[in-house]
Design an enzyme around this catalytic site. Structure first.
Site, PDB file in Angstrom:
ATOM      1  N   GLU A  94     -14.429   4.521   7.625  1.00 48.37           N
ATOM      2  CA  GLU A  94     -12.984   4.624   7.816  1.00 48.37           C
ATOM      3  C   GLU A  94     -12.479   5.945   7.244  1.00 48.37           C
ATOM      4  OE1 GLU A  94      -9.239   1.672   7.227  1.00 48.37           O
ATOM      5  OE2 GLU A  94     -10.339   2.157   5.390  1.00 48.37           O
ATOM      6  N   PRO A 109       0.818  -1.211   0.000  1.00 51.70           N
ATOM      7  CA  PRO A 109       0.000   0.000   0.000  1.00 51.70           C
ATOM      8  C   PRO A 109       0.854   1.264   0.000  1.00 51.70           C
ATOM      9  CG  PRO A 109       0.171  -0.828   2.224  1.00 51.70           C
ATOM     10  CD  PRO A 109       0.931  -1.798   1.351  1.00 51.70           C
ATOM     11  N   THR A 115       0.191   3.795   1.806  1.00 57.60           N
ATOM     12  CA  THR A 115       0.179   4.364   3.161  1.00 57.60           C
ATOM     13  C   THR A 115       1.335   3.852   4.019  1.00 57.60           C
ATOM     14  OG1 THR A 115      -1.426   2.632   3.696  1.00 57.60           O
ATOM     15  CG2 THR A 115      -2.289   4.848   3.260  1.00 57.60           C
ATOM     16  N   ASN A 116       1.798   2.640   3.757  1.00 54.18           N
ATOM     17  CA  ASN A 116       2.931   2.060   4.504  1.00 54.18           C
ATOM     18  C   ASN A 116       3.887   1.402   3.509  1.00 54.18           C
ATOM     19  OD1 ASN A 116       1.690   2.514   7.232  1.00 54.18           O
ATOM     20  ND2 ASN A 116       0.209   1.039   6.452  1.00 54.18           N
ATOM     21  N   GLY A 166      -5.981  -1.080  -0.700  1.00 51.29           N
ATOM     22  CA  GLY A 166      -7.362  -0.666  -0.825  1.00 51.29           C
ATOM     23  C   GLY A 166      -8.286  -1.825  -1.134  1.00 51.29           C
ATOM     24  N   CYS A 201      -4.767   1.358   9.493  1.00 50.74           N
ATOM     25  CA  CYS A 201      -6.186   0.989   9.404  1.00 50.74           C
ATOM     26  C   CYS A 201      -6.788   0.579  10.739  1.00 50.74           C
ATOM     27  CB  CYS A 201      -6.377  -0.133   8.385  1.00 50.74           C
ATOM     28  SG  CYS A 201      -5.385  -1.602   8.701  1.00 50.74           S
ATOM     29  N   GLY A 227      -7.965  -5.785   5.643  1.00 45.52           N
ATOM     30  CA  GLY A 227      -9.222  -5.219   5.175  1.00 45.52           C
ATOM     31  C   GLY A 227      -9.412  -3.830   5.736  1.00 45.52           C
TER      32      GLY A 227
END
Length: 550
Positions: A340, A116, A118-119, A199, A250, A217
């Site tokens: 979220e 991802p 994000t990380n 995602g 998440c 998830g």
């Protein structure tokens, strides 16, 4: 003739798989000591590059805070390695000499890992360590928006693996990024597993590929502050979690649920600790840009700080603002505050008591985030038990920042950056994914009983046919088939234990004719007017079983 980019990427992906398969065949013959040496060296090199790669990820993606990304890189290297270091994953991993069962670890083969944005660097460190620890090869497919920093991280782990003696190709990644390349990896017959983090669309594509998949998830973690909680600490934990890397983990909290009787204290602490409670107009302005028209999260807001979010929405907040909080009363897919939000924004729900809070938690999780995470702040263990037994999540955290507790940084849950949501969340695992999820187990079972023993009928107890009274006569063990009509009667329903003096029944000559000839019940008859107690029952049972023993 020059191939176009798509065809080039497909061919490159096929070469990666071919090389990885060859490398894994060699790697599968390595001893536990050799594997552990390689894994340890990769972890050390990853930790050494934690800061430079954190800055690179922040610069390329614009998400989060580079200081927090340093901590995530260290977590994904040092803390993950500390947890898996002594695991037995190669060869015989368990040998039970009592039950005569042996277990052998069997690598899956070649794993494709989706990364991802994000990380992007910490995920590569973490997945490399757990994949190689289990004896697998791994090929990464980075997110296009984080391809530079991801490639830098891949280079670090790839070089470290080779330095420690791993075969070339055991770790690698796609450099010519296209959807076709990723699809080629996911659908290859030589890929044993897809390890997907990203995602919802990416995860769905992984499962649709037909290749076995383990995924994380979407989260939507509610944070319930119960009346017995240490309220200042609870608010601090929530803000710490929601501002860590600007909320891109998440597992981080998405909503606060508080009981009405403590709301004034919760409100006071939120304001004191830098939260900004938006009014209705401000909430509407931010809600208008949190989601795209298709209902997906707006990537331009992911990982942005509270000040930037307010500015983009068109209102101003104090410079000391940590998180934006919106009071809410509804839950729906169209309400972004009940979904979220990968940025420091929280919904706030006030409920009359913990029962109503339970309903709100369920509504939020049903709306999004089933199987993922919730956090509760309480000093009442009964409340914890009630929530643990009922709530549809696989990570329930108590009195800790959820973002850090969910990944195992501030809890003793398995350290991981892929958090499974199980069947509830449409996934195949509910675990914080580790090396044991990435290998199969071959079980060796020794024979411990013969077919003759299996055929021998079970010993049954049958009442003597001639016995017609309250005194049940027990037959000796037999080898005949069980009597279908035989009924067991509780000793507490037997008149011999009810305090009344027994009467002499009419019995056949070969049965017990009186209590004097059946000394199993002597102690009870002698004190027939006394109330039955546990010691007497235990004494009787021991006598009966002693007589029945072969």
């Amino acid at each position: 003739m020059m191939l176009d980019k798509d065809l080039q990427s497909i061919q490159a992906a096929r070469e990666l798989v071919k090389n990885a398969k060859k490398a894994q065949h060699q790697f599968a013959k390595f001893s536990q000591e050799q594997v552990d040496k390689i894994v340890a060296h990769i972890a050390a090199e990853a930790a050494r590059h934690a800061e430079v790669l954190a800055k690179s990820a922040h610069q390329e993606t614009g998400f989060g805070r580079w200081q927090d990304k340093v901590l995530k890189n260290l977590f994904a290297s040092t803390q993950v390695h500390e947890h898996i270091r002594d695991m037995k994953t190669v060869g015989i991993i368990a040998d039970d000499s009592v039950n005569k069962i042996m277990e052998v670890g069997v690598p899956l083969g070649v794993i494709t890992a989706l990364v991802p944005s994000t990380n992007p660097t910490s995920t590569i460190f973490y997945k490399t360590l757990i994949a190689l620890k289990a004896g697998n090869a791994i090929i990464f497919s980075p997110h296009p928006n984080a391809k530079v920093c991801s490639q830098q991280a891949i280079d670090v782990v790839k070089r470290a693996a080779l330095e420690a003696g791993a075969p070339e190709g055991i770790v690698d990644g796609v450099t010519l990024l296209t959807m076709q390349a990723t699809e080629t990896l996911m659908k290859s017959k030589d890929i044993s597993l897809i390890l997907a983090t990203g995602g919802e669309g990416m995860v769905r594509a992984a499962y649709a590929s037909g290749t076995p998949t383990i995924s994380g998830g979407p989260g939507n973690g509610p944070a319930f502050i119960e009346r017995s909680a240490n309220i200042p600490q609870a608010v601090k934990d929530i803000i710490t979690s929601k501002t860590f890397d600007n909320g891109v983990i998440c597992a981080s909290e998405q909503s606060i649920i508080a009981e009405r009787c403590i709301y004034d204290q919760v409100h006071y602490e939120l304001v004191r600790q830098g939260a900004y409670l938006m009014n209705e107009q401000e909430s509407d302005k931010l809600a208008a840009i949190l989601l795209r028209p298709n209902g997906m999260i707006n990537p331009e807001l992911v990982g942005q700080c509270a000040l930037t979010l307010a500015q983009k929405a068109g209102f101003t907040v104090p410079a000391t603002t940590t998180v934006l909080v919106s009071p809410q009363t509804t839950v729906s897919p169209k309400n972004p505050y009940s979904r979220e939000k990968l940025c420091p924004v929280l919904g706030l729900y006030i409920e009359e008591d913990w029962h109503a809070a339970c309903e709100r938690v369920l509504a939020l999780l049903t709306n999004e985030g089933m199987g993922h995470t919730l956090v509760i702040h309480t000093q009442n263990p009964e409340i914890v038990r009630e929530f643990a037994l009922e709530k549809p999540v696989y990570r329930m955290l108590v009195n800790t920042p959820a973002a850090l507790g969910g990944i195992g940084a501030t809890t003793n849950i398995t350290p991981a950056l892929t958090l499974g949501c199980g069947a509830l969340g449409g996934g195949s695992s509910s675990d914080n994914v580790g090396p044991m999820n990435l290998l199969n187990v071959r079980r060796v079972g020794y024979g411990v009983r013969s077919i003759e023993e299996l055929r021998q009928p079970a010993v049954v107890l049958t009442p003597a046919p001639a016995c017609q009274s309250a005194y049940t006569s027990y037959a000796e063990p037999t080898s005949v088939a069980p009597v279908a009509s035989a009924q067991s009667v509780s000793i507490f329903e037997d008149t011999r234990f009810m305090g009344a003096a027994p009467t002499t029944p009419a019995v056949a000559a070969n049965t017990v004719s009186s209590t004097q000839s059946d000394d199993r019940f002597a102690a009870v008859v002698a004190s027939a007017n006394d109330e039955i107690n546990a010691a007497q029952v235990e004494h009787i049972i021991k006598q009966v079983m002693g007589r029945l023993a072969p």
